[in-house]
Motif scaffolding. Structure first.
Motif, mmCIF file in Angstrom:
data_model
loop_
_atom_site.group_PDB
_atom_site.id
_atom_site.type_symbol
_atom_site.label_atom_id
_atom_site.label_comp_id
_atom_site.label_asym_id
_atom_site.label_seq_id
_atom_site.Cartn_x
_atom_site.Cartn_y
_atom_site.Cartn_z
ATOM 1 N N CYS A 256 -40.283 12.937 -1.479
ATOM 2 C CA CYS A 256 -39.703 13.371 -0.205
ATOM 3 C C CYS A 256 -39.866 12.318 0.882
ATOM 4 C CB CYS A 256 -40.337 14.686 0.245
ATOM 5 S SG CYS A 256 -42.019 14.500 0.870
ATOM 6 N N SER A 257 -39.168 12.526 2.002
ATOM 7 C CA SER A 257 -39.150 11.517 3.056
ATOM 8 C C SER A 257 -40.518 11.338 3.706
ATOM 9 C CB SER A 257 -38.108 11.887 4.119
ATOM 10 O OG SER A 257 -38.397 13.170 4.634
ATOM 11 N N VAL A 258 -41.299 12.409 3.781
ATOM 12 C CA VAL A 258 -42.626 12.296 4.399
ATOM 13 C C VAL A 258 -43.525 11.407 3.531
ATOM 14 C CG1 VAL A 258 -44.707 13.562 5.097
ATOM 15 C CG2 VAL A 258 -42.445 14.533 5.526
ATOM 16 N N CYS A 259 -43.519 11.619 2.217
ATOM 17 C CA CYS A 259 -44.350 10.823 1.323
ATOM 18 C C CYS A 259 -43.903 9.362 1.301
ATOM 19 C CB CYS A 259 -44.322 11.388 -0.093
ATOM 20 S SG CYS A 259 -45.247 12.927 -0.250
ATOM 21 N N LEU A 260 -42.614 9.126 1.537
ATOM 22 C CA LEU A 260 -42.091 7.750 1.505
ATOM 23 C C LEU A 260 -42.378 6.995 2.798
ATOM 24 C CD1 LEU A 260 -38.605 8.195 -0.217
ATOM 25 C CD2 LEU A 260 -40.613 7.025 -1.135
ATOM 26 N N TYR B 104 -50.972 14.926 13.857
ATOM 27 C CA TYR B 104 -51.411 14.513 12.519
ATOM 28 C C TYR B 104 -50.419 13.507 11.969
ATOM 29 C CZ TYR B 104 -52.643 14.816 7.574
ATOM 30 O OH TYR B 104 -53.020 14.502 6.289
ATOM 31 N N ARG B 105 -50.915 12.384 11.485
ATOM 32 C CA ARG B 105 -50.020 11.344 10.972
ATOM 33 C C ARG B 105 -50.360 10.965 9.538
ATOM 34 N NH1 ARG B 105 -45.317 10.475 11.952
ATOM 35 N NH2 ARG B 105 -45.478 8.296 11.354
ATOM 36 N N GLY B 106 -51.112 11.854 8.845
ATOM 37 C CA GLY B 106 -51.427 11.582 7.449
ATOM 38 C C GLY B 106 -50.370 12.177 6.528
ATOM 39 N N LEU B 107 -50.697 12.348 5.275
ATOM 40 C CA LEU B 107 -49.763 12.912 4.300
ATOM 41 C C LEU B 107 -50.105 14.372 4.011
ATOM 42 C CD1 LEU B 107 -49.580 9.789 1.979
ATOM 43 C CD2 LEU B 107 -47.827 10.619 3.560
ATOM 44 N N TYR B 108 -49.252 15.004 3.234
ATOM 45 C CA TYR B 108 -49.424 16.428 2.946
ATOM 46 C C TYR B 108 -49.459 16.688 1.447
ATOM 47 C CZ TYR B 108 -48.221 17.404 7.811
ATOM 48 O OH TYR B 108 -48.203 17.463 9.175
ATOM 49 N N PHE B 109 -50.035 17.841 1.094
ATOM 50 C CA PHE B 109 -49.788 18.417 -0.220
ATOM 51 C C PHE B 109 -49.442 19.886 0.003
ATOM 52 C CE2 PHE B 109 -50.560 20.486 -4.207
ATOM 53 C CZ PHE B 109 -50.058 19.571 -5.125
ATOM 54 N N VAL B 110 -48.289 20.312 -0.526
ATOM 55 C CA VAL B 110 -47.821 21.676 -0.285
ATOM 56 C C VAL B 110 -48.066 22.518 -1.539
ATOM 57 C CG1 VAL B 110 -45.848 23.071 0.398
ATOM 58 C CG2 VAL B 110 -46.055 20.728 1.248
ATOM 59 N N MET C 63 -37.074 17.883 8.899
ATOM 60 C CA MET C 63 -37.960 17.627 7.782
ATOM 61 C C MET C 63 -37.478 18.346 6.514
ATOM 62 S SD MET C 63 -41.721 19.031 7.137
ATOM 63 C CE MET C 63 -40.925 20.475 6.477
ATOM 64 N N ALA C 64 -37.060 19.616 6.666
ATOM 65 C CA ALA C 64 -36.641 20.371 5.485
ATOM 66 C C ALA C 64 -35.302 19.852 4.970
ATOM 67 C CB ALA C 64 -36.526 21.847 5.821
ATOM 68 N N ASP C 65 -35.073 20.071 3.700
ATOM 69 C CA ASP C 65 -33.837 19.648 3.056
ATOM 70 C C ASP C 65 -32.648 20.409 3.637
ATOM 71 O OD1 ASP C 65 -33.025 18.284 0.227
ATOM 72 O OD2 ASP C 65 -31.784 20.016 0.731
ATOM 73 N N PRO C 66 -31.493 19.753 3.825
ATOM 74 C CA PRO C 66 -30.326 20.466 4.374
ATOM 75 C C PRO C 66 -29.904 21.658 3.512
ATOM 76 C CG PRO C 66 -29.912 18.103 4.260
ATOM 77 C CD PRO C 66 -31.224 18.320 3.598
ATOM 78 N N GLU D 236 -42.493 14.712 -6.239
ATOM 79 C CA GLU D 236 -43.491 14.366 -7.254
ATOM 80 C C GLU D 236 -44.881 14.178 -6.663
ATOM 81 O OE1 GLU D 236 -42.049 10.807 -8.986
ATOM 82 O OE2 GLU D 236 -40.342 11.789 -9.970
ATOM 83 N N ARG D 237 -44.931 13.787 -5.395
ATOM 84 C CA ARG D 237 -46.228 13.490 -4.805
ATOM 85 C C ARG D 237 -46.824 14.687 -4.071
ATOM 86 N NH1 ARG D 237 -46.901 8.383 -1.527
ATOM 87 N NH2 ARG D 237 -48.990 8.412 -2.430
ATOM 88 N N CYS D 238 -46.022 15.362 -3.212
ATOM 89 C CA CYS D 238 -46.621 16.400 -2.366
ATOM 90 C C CYS D 238 -46.199 17.810 -2.782
ATOM 91 C CB CYS D 238 -46.294 16.158 -0.897
ATOM 92 S SG CYS D 238 -44.632 16.632 -0.442
ATOM 93 N N ASN D 239 -45.317 17.917 -3.778
ATOM 94 C CA ASN D 239 -44.953 19.218 -4.334
ATOM 95 C C ASN D 239 -44.021 20.054 -3.460
ATOM 96 O OD1 ASN D 239 -45.117 21.144 -6.443
ATOM 97 N ND2 ASN D 239 -46.564 22.349 -5.250
ATOM 98 N N THR D 240 -43.654 19.541 -2.269
ATOM 99 C CA THR D 240 -42.758 20.333 -1.418
ATOM 100 C C THR D 240 -41.359 20.340 -2.025
ATOM 101 O OG1 THR D 240 -42.142 20.792 0.862
ATOM 102 C CG2 THR D 240 -41.877 18.519 0.126
ATOM 103 N N PHE D 241 -40.488 21.214 -1.490
ATOM 104 C CA PHE D 241 -39.109 21.221 -1.948
ATOM 105 C C PHE D 241 -38.428 19.944 -1.504
ATOM 106 C CE2 PHE D 241 -39.926 25.870 -1.376
ATOM 107 C CZ PHE D 241 -39.969 26.154 -2.724
ATOM 108 N N SER D 242 -37.718 19.289 -2.416
ATOM 109 C CA SER D 242 -37.070 18.034 -2.078
ATOM 110 C C SER D 242 -35.948 17.765 -3.055
ATOM 111 C CB SER D 242 -38.086 16.892 -2.136
ATOM 112 O OG SER D 242 -37.438 15.649 -2.067
ATOM 113 N N ARG D 243 -34.830 17.203 -2.563
ATOM 114 C CA ARG D 243 -33.753 16.865 -3.490
ATOM 115 C C ARG D 243 -33.982 15.500 -4.122
ATOM 116 N NH1 ARG D 243 -28.334 17.276 -1.328
ATOM 117 N NH2 ARG D 243 -29.223 18.938 -0.070
ATOM 118 N N ASP D 244 -34.821 14.674 -3.470
ATOM 119 C CA ASP D 244 -35.163 13.372 -4.039
ATOM 120 C C ASP D 244 -36.469 13.499 -4.815
ATOM 121 O OD1 ASP D 244 -32.964 12.139 -2.675
ATOM 122 O OD2 ASP D 244 -34.140 12.362 -0.845
ATOM 123 N N PRO D 245 -36.718 12.576 -5.779
ATOM 124 C CA PRO D 245 -37.966 12.662 -6.550
ATOM 125 C C PRO D 245 -39.193 12.614 -5.642
ATOM 126 C CG PRO D 245 -36.466 11.086 -7.563
ATOM 127 C CD PRO D 245 -35.843 11.490 -6.261
#
Lengths: 195, 195
Positions: free
Chosen positions: B68-72, B99-105, A1-4, B57-66
């Motif tokens: 993240c994969s969970v939100c997508l 849990y199979r919903g979405l997150y906000f970090v 789940m976390a970024d590489p 942009e959606r869940c505020n977690t660290f992500s290299r993409d605008p």
């Protein structure tokens, strides 16, 4: 789940002594969230110190020059060599202003449990350094805990076999302390070494 | 006495949380003496993570993409939003598979003593995220310590004022534990929330 890249950062932080998975994670999150400037500074400081800092040829301490400024100082007593575990210990001794000889920095101490043996603490470099014909006394100033004492013992034996005079910093009651609170081993040593 | 590059490294290491002067010194000596490869790796990991990792942009977690994969992930329940303090907490919840919903970090928690206030934990971003028209329930999964509870309280109030259903992870006796060793507050909560 976390970024590489995040995983790689957490993994890389674990090279720091005393930092496990949880601490590394906390550090990585803190840097990315609150202190990217600090992280950048740390990245640069690591890179430049690796490239710039080597070891002094004479005393083994960290130095960017082949020979460090202390060893180059000709006003120092060339006949005295004080053996310490780390540059921090050397700095502590320097602050007292009571020693004007030279140093040898082991950059370690014997610690069999951590796999640190005689080869890892630069004993052969010390023996070579002490055999320069000028040194007449080697003062052992390793720490006064179990590992430091063992290190002093091993080094002292090796130096004495080569005919050098070896001394150890005096053990005794710390200045300013009350006898009631001083541990028994210290008091016993203070009795033996009374003057 | 110490080299400026070494001083800079010790100083830079102090940006890590929980690392003071002594630890920083120990870390710097360790890296230069025993683990230059690790130091180089850490330097590079820091630099690349700063450059590559931003926030989803959606869940505020660290992500290299605008985003993240969970939100997508469109197979996730878009009506449930679970609020956690950190990506580590999110990972712990994910591992349960329950849990199979979405997150906000939040990437933080209220901590007035450390100067962390409502603005610092992304509350406004959360309120905006929760008002997307799809989210019907916000599950507060901040930690169950004082700061986590305070954070949950403040966030819960703000969300309820906007007409959203807000729930909190159940407090109770941990699975596998013996009552004799469970703290009184937990048992009191387990009584209140019995079912």
């Amino acid at each position: 789940m976390a970024d590489p890249a995040l995983e790689a950062l957490i993994d890389a932080l674990r090279c720091l002594p005393g930092v496990g998975q949880k601490s590394a994670q906390r550090m990585a999150f803190h840097l990315l969230q609150h202190d990217r400037a600090g992280a950048l500074k740390l990245s640069q400081a690591l890179a430049s110190s690796i490239h710039e800092i080597g070891h002094c040829e004479r005393c083994n301490t960290f130095s960017r020059d082949p020979v460090c400024s202390v060893c180059l100082d000709e006003t120092r007593d060339q006949t005295l060599l004080c053996v310490v575990e780390s540059p921090a210990d050397q700095a502590a001794l320097e602050r007292t202003g009571s020693y004007r000889g030279l140093y040898f920095v082991l950059l370690g101490r014997l610690s069999p449990l951590d796999g640190v043996g005689v080869r890892d603490i630069g004993l052969s470099a010390l023996l070579q350094r002490a055999a320069d014909g000028l040194v007449s006394e080697v003062i052992l100033a390793t720490n006064f805990n179990v590992e430091g004492e063992a290190t002093a013992h091993v080094i002292g034996e090796a130096l004495r076999q080569r005919g050098l005079k070896v001394t150890r910093l005096a053990r005794g009651v710390p200045v300013g302390s009350e006898l009631e609170y001083v541990d028994l081993g210290t008091i016993a040593h203070a009795f033996m070494d009374r003057r």
